[in-house]
Design a protein around this motif. Structure first.
Motif, short mmCIF file in Angstrom:
data_model
loop_
_atom_site.label_atom_id
_atom_site.label_comp_id
_atom_site.label_asym_id
_atom_site.label_seq_id
_atom_site.Cartn_x
_atom_site.Cartn_y
_atom_site.Cartn_z
N SER A 180 0.84 -1.21 0.00
CA SER A 180 0.00 0.00 0.00
C SER A 180 0.87 1.25 0.00
O SER A 180 0.53 2.24 -0.65
CB SER A 180 -0.94 0.00 1.21
N THR A 207 -4.64 -3.84 5.16
CA THR A 207 -5.53 -3.77 4.01
C THR A 207 -6.44 -5.00 4.05
O THR A 207 -5.97 -6.12 4.05
CB THR A 207 -4.72 -3.74 2.70
N ASP A 223 -4.56 -3.06 -5.36
CA ASP A 223 -3.74 -3.25 -4.16
C ASP A 223 -4.41 -4.35 -3.36
O ASP A 223 -5.59 -4.26 -3.03
CB ASP A 223 -3.68 -1.95 -3.35
#
Ligand SMILES: Nc1nc2c(ncn2[C@@H]2O[C@H](COP(=O)(O)OP(=O)(O)O)[C@@H](O)[C@H]2O)c(=O)[nH]1
Ligand SMILES: [Mg+2]
Length: 375
Positions: A180, A207, A223
């Motif tokens: 990220s 994430t 991502d």
């Protein structure tokens, strides 16, 4: 009346936003949801503003991640494989390697800033190339990067544009390898974007869902949450210990000249016993916050107990209350030449191999490895 509401996601971690239960992921107070079109969940807001996590999240299971990779395969997408230079051996996953064979891959050797400046990038590149080859992977290019220092983000862009040819891009890698951060650095530098940044933190599992970023009208960059660091010490110790063992600044190598029957102790977490061999210089690459102590081998158990129980060393963890909580590995060096003995997530020791016998004591379940030197 039944109402269908648009599902809104947190741009920081990708979770679906909700204002019903504060203890569940994705919570945001109702008033924020009403007032703002784009809003971070409470956890991301706190992480980004105060660097704290209110609800710890377990690392994602591999299976979920493998589905994402499967999707990338079907699309014949371009892969950006982010490898953490400090924890290379837990970020380079044999299971994932197997899945991405035959795809176009840009290898990113990340967190370059942690290695001494004197180290040549080409040396690092060689190491990554060799490890990739051993794993049967072909990296189209290898970028030595540091999103933290905005280092080589332009080079990444160059390779990305050259290889992409209109395809989607998947940023994959272990949790905490800096995916990220890399995407944020890329967006900041090249996309002139005002959208919110993706949340990053030193803790695994930041994430939570795949986050999409449009590259042009028809293709996207994803991502991904990444996969768990099962073999790393990071997956076992408490958060305040993670803060100390994950280096945040350039590692200052510390060298110890040891004769046989001497030991070195790494915080209250691990030990390295030099059992047999000629006097050798052992250079230790650990976070500067990890204290390293010497001891004679005969007293090493007692010294270790003393340090841990009296809290006389930094850091100590609940998972190592005594030396019996450590697993021992014996390494007999067969060849000559420099090599690394490492404890994944904690650090490694570089020395000239010369038929020594070495014992490594590390927390149970943490990978201990012997490799050609990284630097
Ligand atoms: N030293 C250093 N740390 C980095 C770098 N990039 C990311 N990190 C740190 O690594 C941790 C994990 O980063 P994150 O981007 O959340 O990783 P992700 O889980 O792969 O998305 C955070 O504490 C970042 O600050 C870098 O270039 N150098
Ligand atoms: Mg992330």
């Amino acid at each position: 009346m039944t109402e269908i509401r648009k599902i809104r996601r947190c741009p920081g971690c990708g979770i679906i936003l909700q204002s019903l239960d504060e203890t569940l992921p994705g919570y945001v107070p109702e008033k924020h949801l009403e007032r703002h079109e784009v809003v971070l969940c409470q956890r991301c807001f706190k992480l980004q503003h105060y660097g704290e996590d209110i609800a710890p999240h377990e690392p994602r299971v591999n299976e979920e991640f493998l589905t994402i990779v499967e999707q990338a395969r079907r699309e014949n997408a371009l892969i950006i494989y982010v490898l953490d230079l400090f924890s290379f051996d837990s970020s380079f996953s044999p299971e994932v390697n197997e899945k991405i064979k035959n795809l176009d891959i840009i290898g990113v050797a990340n967190k370059r800033d942690l290695f001494p400046k004197s180290v040549k990038d080409d040396k690092i590149r060689e190491y990554v190339k060799r490890r990739a080859e051993e794993a049967g992977l072909v990296f189209d290019s290898i970028v030595i990067a540091s999103p933290l220092k905005k280092y080589n983000i332009d080079e990444l862009k160059l390779h990305l544009e050259q290889r992409r040819q209109g395809r989607n891009v998947y940023v994959i890698g272990a949790t905490s390898s800096g995916k990220s951060s890399l995407v944020n650095a890329y967006m900041k530098q090249f996309m002139n974007t005002t959208t919110m940044m993706i949340t990053t933190s030193p803790f695994p599992g930041t994430t939570l869902r795949v986050i999409e970023i449009p590259l042009d009208e028809s293709s996207r960059l994803f991502d991904t949450p990444g996969y768990a660091l099962d073999t790393s010490i990071i997956s076992q110790v408490e958060r305040d210990v993670i803060r100390q063992i994950v280096p945040r600044t350039e590692i200052k190598p510390r060298t110890f000249q040891l004769a046989a029957k001497q030991s070195i102790i790494f915080g209250g977490l691990a030990r390295f016993d030099f059992m047999k061999g000629k006097t050798t210089g052992f250079t230790c690459y650990f976070s500067n916050m990890v204290e390293i102590k010497r001891s004679a081998l005969v007293n090493a158990d007692k010294t270790f107990e003393n340090l841990v129980t009296k809290n006389k060393v930094r850091p100590t963890s609940k998972i190592v209350k005594s030396v019996t909580d450590l697993e021992a590995f014996e390494v007999a060096i067969a060849d000559k030449g420099r090599l690394d003995i490492g404890i994944v997530g904690l650090g490694w020791i570089n020395f000239a191999g010369n038929k020594q016998t070495i014992r490594v004591l590390a927390p149970k379940g943490v990978l201990v490895y012997v490799q050609a030197p990284k630097i």
